[in-house]
Motif scaffolding. Structure first.
Motif, PDB file in Angstrom:
ATOM      1  N   THR A 101       0.806  -1.227   0.000  1.00  0.00           N
ATOM      2  CA  THR A 101       0.000   0.000   0.000  1.00  0.00           C
ATOM      3  C   THR A 101       0.842   1.283   0.000  1.00  0.00           C
ATOM      4  O   THR A 101       0.337   2.349   0.311  1.00  0.00           O
ATOM      5  N   MET A 146      -8.801   5.961  -3.493  1.00  0.00           N
ATOM      6  CA  MET A 146      -8.061   4.800  -2.975  1.00  0.00           C
ATOM      7  C   MET A 146      -6.856   5.247  -2.155  1.00  0.00           C
ATOM      8  O   MET A 146      -6.254   4.448  -1.439  1.00  0.00           O
ATOM      9  N   ILE A 147      -6.483   6.517  -2.257  1.00  0.00           N
ATOM     10  CA  ILE A 147      -5.331   7.049  -1.526  1.00  0.00           C
ATOM     11  C   ILE A 147      -5.780   7.458  -0.123  1.00  0.00           C
ATOM     12  O   ILE A 147      -6.784   8.160   0.030  1.00  0.00           O
ATOM     13  N   THR A 161      -1.900   4.092   0.127  1.00  0.00           N
ATOM     14  CA  THR A 161      -3.261   3.743  -0.273  1.00  0.00           C
ATOM     15  C   THR A 161      -3.934   2.956   0.842  1.00  0.00           C
ATOM     16  O   THR A 161      -3.269   2.261   1.620  1.00  0.00           O
ATOM     17  N   ALA A 165      -3.864  -0.896  -4.653  1.00  0.00           N
ATOM     18  CA  ALA A 165      -4.561  -0.014  -5.604  1.00  0.00           C
ATOM     19  C   ALA A 165      -4.067  -0.269  -7.026  1.00  0.00           C
ATOM     20  O   ALA A 165      -3.069   0.320  -7.456  1.00  0.00           O
ATOM     21  N   LEU A 168      -3.811   3.024  -9.297  1.00  0.00           N
ATOM     22  CA  LEU A 168      -3.173   4.249  -8.812  1.00  0.00           C
ATOM     23  C   LEU A 168      -2.382   4.965  -9.909  1.00  0.00           C
ATOM     24  O   LEU A 168      -2.561   6.173 -10.141  1.00  0.00           O
TER      25      LEU A 168
END
Length: 515
Positions: A101, A146-147, A161, A165, A168
């Protein structure tokens, strides 16, 4: 009073001046310079667009006419190769994923904003976190949601994230980096009116509702641009945009129709620049306060009433391709297995009768940005199965404000053209139909779960399966329907050299102009 007449009264003098003016006109024509372009710097492009930008703040709207202007004022974190669609470095020179992430991006060290201040990782992080701030109410929030946060580590940008993701990087091609110091000092309104960016161009002037003038940014880190200045003019009428090209008042015109393309082809000094894009022409339904459209049978009837092939053949005339859903084959998640034989007027009439909707009126929202012939053809198709259609066209900013109203106080259906510039189903069906999204007037928890999960799964096969199921739900509930894969159609003076791409990236620095 004309100063020449004041200084030199008398008919003889006026006659001499008139002769001189005529000779000047003839001399200009003999040199091959049209009077409309005389006096214009040959490095300046005049560009006719359908609308005045709804904002110059890149953290807000991203409709096509707005996007075309502000993306030239700002640099993006990443770009795509226009031929291969591969991601390429831009403000971020390299990137790597450090865990499931966390992503780390190295930021160019030689970039300055047009006010002379350096662009750093702090500005990149600020640009992201600003969009994530719900108080900012960015129309791009869904693309970046998603961040969890963006931070810095030395000269690097670090993006965290909430979950893995897969999309991204593709969304970061749409992220314009803004200067934190200037935004905070100027405030949102002033920044939107007089933006400062690090891109190839800088704002020279703006006349609200009329035109925006850009000039080359002398501090830009990239190579010297062929286009030294550009004037984006709001010309809502397609016919007027064509006339401006023919009279050489404009060098480029966007958002043209196939009819307009035919006119342009007749002029040997003009060219049609076109390419299939990831943009879809679509209808979205108001399933919450849409009157007759609240009933799924009416929505299904509308889907069956439209003669899609006729739209493509008779009105688009080679500038569109059939699709079977709200996605084009260019995008990840397109399901070839979905049926594409939706036109069935007999079924449409039956569904209208079953819903008790015969003779009822559906209000169709649209704007001058969209081809009125398409809208009128749909109106006729729906009339043929027993539905009345009231077309309600407003300027693009008003249209956007209305359909993005969380109160869902708009009509029954709306015409639109959508591109996420991301080549992924996530950028289409998540913002359009996820519950609570600014574009969505639809809610279905099962659909929400699928698209939420699809944006956290890295494995392409698993993502594909999730989108297959999501599209089956959309085909059943029908909160929207795809009409065709759209082509970008531009008209250009022959002195302009440029190849449009599938993302409709209107980068002036990618254009060449013959002087």
């Amino acid at each position: 009073m004309d100063p020449v007449e004041r200084d030199h009264p008398g008919g003889r003098r006026r006659t001499v001046l008139a002769c001189l003016a005529a000779l000047a006109t003839l001399a200009t024509a003999a040199c091959g310079i049209h009077p409309a372009t005389a006096g214009r710097d040959p490095g300046t492009l005049v560009i006719d667009t359908a609308n005045y930008p709804s904002t110059l703040d890149p953290g807000k709207q991203y409709d096509a006419d707005t996007y075309a202007v502000y993306r030239n004022i700002f640099d993006q974190l990443l770009r795509r190769n226009p031929r291969t669609q591969a991601l390429v470095p831009w403000i971020a020179t390299s990137w790597r994923q450090t865990d499931a992430t966390t992503w780390r991006f190295a930021i160019r060290r030689d970039v300055r904003f047009s006010d002379g201040s350096p662009l750093t990782a702090v500005d990149a992080a600020f640009s992201i976190n600003r969009i994530l701030d719900k108080k900012f109410a960015s129309q791009q929030f869904a693309n970046f949601s998603m961040i969890s946060k963006a931070t810095t580590d030395g000269a690097d940008l670090v993006i965290h994230t909430a979950r893995p993701a897969p999309t991204l990087l593709t969304y970061l091609t749409t992220l314009s980096v803004v200067p934190q110091h200037y935004v905070e000092k100027a405030g949102e309104q002033k920044f939107a009116a007089k933006p400062v960016g690090s891109g190839p161009y800088m704002l020279e002037s703006a006349t609200a509702g009329s035109q925006v003038a850009l000039k080359a940014n002398p501090l830009w880190w990239g190579p010297r641009t062929s286009v030294r200045a550009a004037v984006f003019r709001a010309v809502p009428s397609v016919a007027s945009r064509v006339v401006d090209l023919q009279s050489r008042k404009a060098d480029l015109a966007t958002t043209l129709t196939p009819d307009a393309a035919d006119q342009i082809k007749r002029d040997p000094k003009l060219a049609v620049l076109s390419t299939p894009t990831e943009r879809i022409a679509y209808l979205a339904f108001n399933t919450i306060k849409g009157g007759p459209a609240n009933d799924p049978r009416v929505r299904q009837a509308i889907a069956a009433a439209i003669d899609y092939n006729a739209l493509i053949k008779n009105l688009q005339r080679g500038y569109a391709k059939p699709i079977n859903s709200l996605l084009t084959p260019l995008a990840f998640g397109y399901d070839k297995a979905l049926p594409d034989d939706r036109y069935d007027p007999a079924t449409a009439r039956r569904l209208v009768a079953q819903a008790g909707a015969k003779g009822r009126t559906v209000v169709m929202d649209t704007s001058p940005s969209f081809n009125p012939q398409i809208v009128q053809a749909i109106q006729a198709d729906l009339a043929a199965v027993g539905l009345k259609v009231q077309i309600r066209s407003t300027d693009q900013p008003t249209y956007l404000k209305k359909v993005q109203d969380p109160g869902h106080n708009w009509g029954s259906l709306r015409f639109g053209r959508w591109s996420c510039a991301c080549l992924d189903a996530d950028g289409v069906i998540y913002p359009l139909f996820h519950t609570g999204g600014i574009w969505s007037s639809y809610t279905n928890p099962a659909f929400d779960r699928l698209v939420e999960q699809a944006r956290t799964v890295i494995d392409p096969k698993r993502r594909t399966a999730l989108y297959d199921e999501a599209f089956r739900i959309l085909a059943r509930d029908l909160p929207g329907l795809g009409l065709f894969q759209d082509y970008a159609i531009y008209g250009a003076n022959s002195r302009v050299s440029w190849t449009p791409d599938a993302q409709e990236s209107f980068y002036l620095d990618a254009m060449k102009v013959r002087r």
